[in-house]
Design a protein around this motif. Structure first.
Motif, PDB file in Angstrom:
ATOM      1  N   PHE A 250       1.011  -7.497   8.305  1.00  0.00           N
ATOM      2  CA  PHE A 250       0.850  -8.661   8.007  1.00  0.00           C
ATOM      3  C   PHE A 250       2.123  -9.624   7.941  1.00  0.00           C
ATOM      4  O   PHE A 250       3.209  -9.020   7.881  1.00  0.00           O
ATOM      5  CB  PHE A 250       0.373  -8.930   6.608  1.00  0.00           C
ATOM      6  CG  PHE A 250      -0.792  -8.231   6.230  1.00  0.00           C
ATOM      7  CD1 PHE A 250      -2.187  -9.033   6.309  1.00  0.00           C
ATOM      8  CD2 PHE A 250      -1.246  -6.993   5.900  1.00  0.00           C
ATOM      9  CE1 PHE A 250      -3.425  -8.718   6.312  1.00  0.00           C
ATOM     10  CE2 PHE A 250      -2.400  -6.457   5.736  1.00  0.00           C
ATOM     11  CZ  PHE A 250      -3.637  -7.264   5.982  1.00  0.00           C
ATOM     12  N   ASP A 251       1.995 -11.018   8.339  1.00  0.00           N
ATOM     13  CA  ASP A 251       3.145 -11.895   8.422  1.00  0.00           C
ATOM     14  C   ASP A 251       2.592 -13.144   7.537  1.00  0.00           C
ATOM     15  O   ASP A 251       1.883 -13.789   7.932  1.00  0.00           O
ATOM     16  CB  ASP A 251       3.367 -12.297   9.861  1.00  0.00           C
ATOM     17  CG  ASP A 251       4.445 -13.275   9.839  1.00  0.00           C
ATOM     18  OD1 ASP A 251       5.259 -13.219   8.814  1.00  0.00           O
ATOM     19  OD2 ASP A 251       4.736 -13.904  11.016  1.00  0.00           O
ATOM     20  N   ARG A 322     -10.787  -5.762   3.991  1.00  0.00           N
ATOM     21  CA  ARG A 322     -10.728  -6.494   2.836  1.00  0.00           C
ATOM     22  C   ARG A 322      -9.807  -5.755   2.019  1.00  0.00           C
ATOM     23  O   ARG A 322      -8.918  -6.170   1.414  1.00  0.00           O
ATOM     24  CB  ARG A 322     -12.121  -6.619   2.133  1.00  0.00           C
ATOM     25  CG  ARG A 322     -12.035  -7.295   0.621  1.00  0.00           C
ATOM     26  CD  ARG A 322     -13.211  -7.725   0.080  1.00  0.00           C
ATOM     27  NE  ARG A 322     -14.242  -8.136   0.886  1.00  0.00           N
ATOM     28  CZ  ARG A 322     -15.480  -7.496   0.979  1.00  0.00           C
ATOM     29  NH1 ARG A 322     -15.810  -6.162   0.795  1.00  0.00           N
ATOM     30  NH2 ARG A 322     -16.313  -8.066   2.009  1.00  0.00           N
ATOM     31  N   THR A 323      -9.915  -4.254   1.947  1.00  0.00           N
ATOM     32  CA  THR A 323      -9.177  -3.466   1.192  1.00  0.00           C
ATOM     33  C   THR A 323      -7.780  -3.591   1.881  1.00  0.00           C
ATOM     34  O   THR A 323      -6.797  -3.720   0.824  1.00  0.00           O
ATOM     35  CB  THR A 323      -9.761  -2.217   0.971  1.00  0.00           C
ATOM     36  OG1 THR A 323     -10.940  -2.112   0.726  1.00  0.00           O
ATOM     37  CG2 THR A 323      -8.759  -1.070   0.536  1.00  0.00           C
ATOM     38  N   LEU A 324      -7.621  -3.371   3.002  1.00  0.00           N
ATOM     39  CA  LEU A 324      -6.249  -3.509   3.737  1.00  0.00           C
ATOM     40  C   LEU A 324      -5.591  -4.836   3.271  1.00  0.00           C
ATOM     41  O   LEU A 324      -4.320  -4.793   3.171  1.00  0.00           O
ATOM     42  CB  LEU A 324      -6.295  -3.336   4.989  1.00  0.00           C
ATOM     43  CG  LEU A 324      -6.759  -1.717   5.574  1.00  0.00           C
ATOM     44  CD1 LEU A 324      -6.571  -1.663   6.996  1.00  0.00           C
ATOM     45  CD2 LEU A 324      -5.803  -0.776   4.718  1.00  0.00           C
ATOM     46  N   GLY A 328      -1.905  -5.186   1.483  1.00  0.00           N
ATOM     47  CA  GLY A 328      -0.914  -5.567   2.237  1.00  0.00           C
ATOM     48  C   GLY A 328      -0.171  -7.019   1.550  1.00  0.00           C
ATOM     49  O   GLY A 328       0.773  -7.280   1.612  1.00  0.00           O
ATOM     50  N   ARG A 329      -1.017  -7.551   0.616  1.00  0.00           N
ATOM     51  CA  ARG A 329      -0.573  -8.663   0.007  1.00  0.00           C
ATOM     52  C   ARG A 329       0.059  -8.167  -1.214  1.00  0.00           C
ATOM     53  O   ARG A 329       0.644  -9.212  -1.759  1.00  0.00           O
ATOM     54  CB  ARG A 329      -1.728  -9.702  -0.415  1.00  0.00           C
ATOM     55  CG  ARG A 329      -2.648 -10.199   0.787  1.00  0.00           C
ATOM     56  CD  ARG A 329      -1.595 -10.917   1.626  1.00  0.00           C
ATOM     57  NE  ARG A 329      -2.350 -11.453   2.669  1.00  0.00           N
ATOM     58  CZ  ARG A 329      -3.071 -12.771   2.516  1.00  0.00           C
ATOM     59  NH1 ARG A 329      -2.973 -13.571   1.756  1.00  0.00           N
ATOM     60  NH2 ARG A 329      -3.804 -13.148   3.810  1.00  0.00           N
ATOM     61  N   ARG A 330       0.286  -7.215  -1.665  1.00  0.00           N
ATOM     62  CA  ARG A 330       0.898  -6.752  -3.055  1.00  0.00           C
ATOM     63  C   ARG A 330       2.315  -6.571  -3.050  1.00  0.00           C
ATOM     64  O   ARG A 330       2.926  -6.549  -1.810  1.00  0.00           O
ATOM     65  CB  ARG A 330       0.271  -5.298  -3.549  1.00  0.00           C
ATOM     66  CG  ARG A 330      -1.132  -5.353  -3.950  1.00  0.00           C
ATOM     67  CD  ARG A 330      -1.384  -3.657  -3.904  1.00  0.00           C
ATOM     68  NE  ARG A 330      -2.896  -3.833  -4.332  1.00  0.00           N
ATOM     69  CZ  ARG A 330      -3.825  -2.660  -4.438  1.00  0.00           C
ATOM     70  NH1 ARG A 330      -3.151  -1.694  -4.147  1.00  0.00           N
ATOM     71  NH2 ARG A 330      -4.985  -2.546  -4.719  1.00  0.00           N
TER      72      ARG A 330
END
Length: 330
Positions: A250-251, A322-324, A328-330
């Motif tokens: 993610f970016d 959705r899980t990833l 990835g946002r944590r």
């Protein structure tokens, strides 16, 4: 079971030379698939070349930051290895979702890659099967198809590949290292497996005498998150109706890169290239995930009786993404 001869290989070169010289010979390692097929009469080798004691049972790092997995590393050992759990959790989770603890303790890396389909007609020698006996017909077409393919099938075969490990390795861009009569070759896993076409008896591009010696995994992208999601008829010891191995980076709110493979729906681990193209560079969210799933499944061609797998695979892929995204946002 028919009588057979036995040879304990002293080296990979010895194993390759021995098998090459015997057209009806087969390699034996864990034997969790081959021995079953010999009992059923599906496989009838006249010579078994035992490679289980070759020095191919280590997990090591490579110079580029990846990992090399020896061909005879046991599935349980690979799933529990610190390098795999920390760098490639998708692979560890895929392997722990497969078979039973007893089988994982015996099964090897190479043997797992070379599993043959669990199609009930393939395993029943009283029925026609093009994979078992080329040209005899496909009994699955018009028959029991709950576990069969919705992508990449042909009029000659609609069976699916059973491995969970291979699905994860496909998503990780693994490379299969092979020693053959002409020396060593390295084959990307997506090119290692074949779609059935008019030769469904050929699962891979291996030549007779080729020995898998290792599988190499490239270094994971920085910040990557990965997971394996499997849907099956019962909680354990069951093959996938549909499965997803996915890795994302993610970016901020955008997806940097995506690597996805699907299991339980095709003759080989199905690399979801269309979905990856939709995801890369897009804003993470439900609409994007749904668009990626729809793009990948637009070519689905189910049989009467397994149409449910299209919707099931769509939901499974969206849920995995959705899980990833949440991780990835944590």
């Amino acid at each position: 079971m028919r009588a057979f001869d036995y040879h304990l290989a002293e080296s990979p070169a010895d194993a390759v030379a021995t098998l090459t010289a015997h057209p009806d010979a087969a390699f034996l390692a864990g034997g969790t698939n081959l021995v079953d097929h010999m009992k059923l009469g599906v496989a009838t080798p006249d010579l078994l070349v035992d490679v289980s004691r070759l020095a191919l049972d280590e997990v090591t790092t490579t110079e580029d930051g990846g990992v090399r997995v020896g061909a005879t590393v046991r599935n349980s050992d690979l799933a529990a290895h610190p390098l795999i759990r920390s760098r490639y959790p998708v692979l560890s989770r895929a392997m722990l979702s497969a078979a039973s603890g007893q089988l994982r303790n015996s099964a090897t890396t190479a043997g797992n890659l070379l599993q043959r389909t669990r199609c009930v007609y393939f395993q029943d020698v009283t029925t026609p099967c093009n994979k078992r006996e080329p040209g005899s017909g496909c009994s699955a077409i018009g028959g029991y198809v709950r576990y069969h393919a919705i992508l990449g099938a042909s009029p000659h075969c609609i069976a699916v590949h059973p491995s969970d490990m291979a699905v994860a390795m496909s998503a990780l861009d693994a490379v299969v290292v092979i020693e053959g009569a002409d020396g060593e070759r390295r084959i990307p896993i997506d090119e290692f497996y074949r779609l059935p076409g008019d030769e469904p008896h050929r699962d891979t591009v291996l030549r007779h005498g080729d020995l898998i010696t290792a599988v190499e995994l490239p270094a994971p992208p920085s910040g990557a998150v990965s997971d394996y999601r499997k849907v099956r008829d019962r909680a354990s010891y069951a093959f996938a109706l549909a499965s997803v191995a996915a890795e994302l980076t993610f970016d901020t709110d955008q997806i940097g890169s995506a690597r996805i493979a699907l299991g339980g729906i095709a003759h080989k681990p199905w690399r979801a290239r269309r979905a990856e193209e939709v995801l890369a560079g897009a804003t993470a969210g439900e609409e994007t995930f749904a668009a990626a799933a729809d793009a990948e499944l637009s070519a689905a061609d189910p049989q009467p009786g397994n149409e449910f797998k299209v919707a099931l695979t769509r939901r499974t892929l969206i849920a995995a993404l959705r899980t990833l995204n949440e991780r990835g946002r944590r």
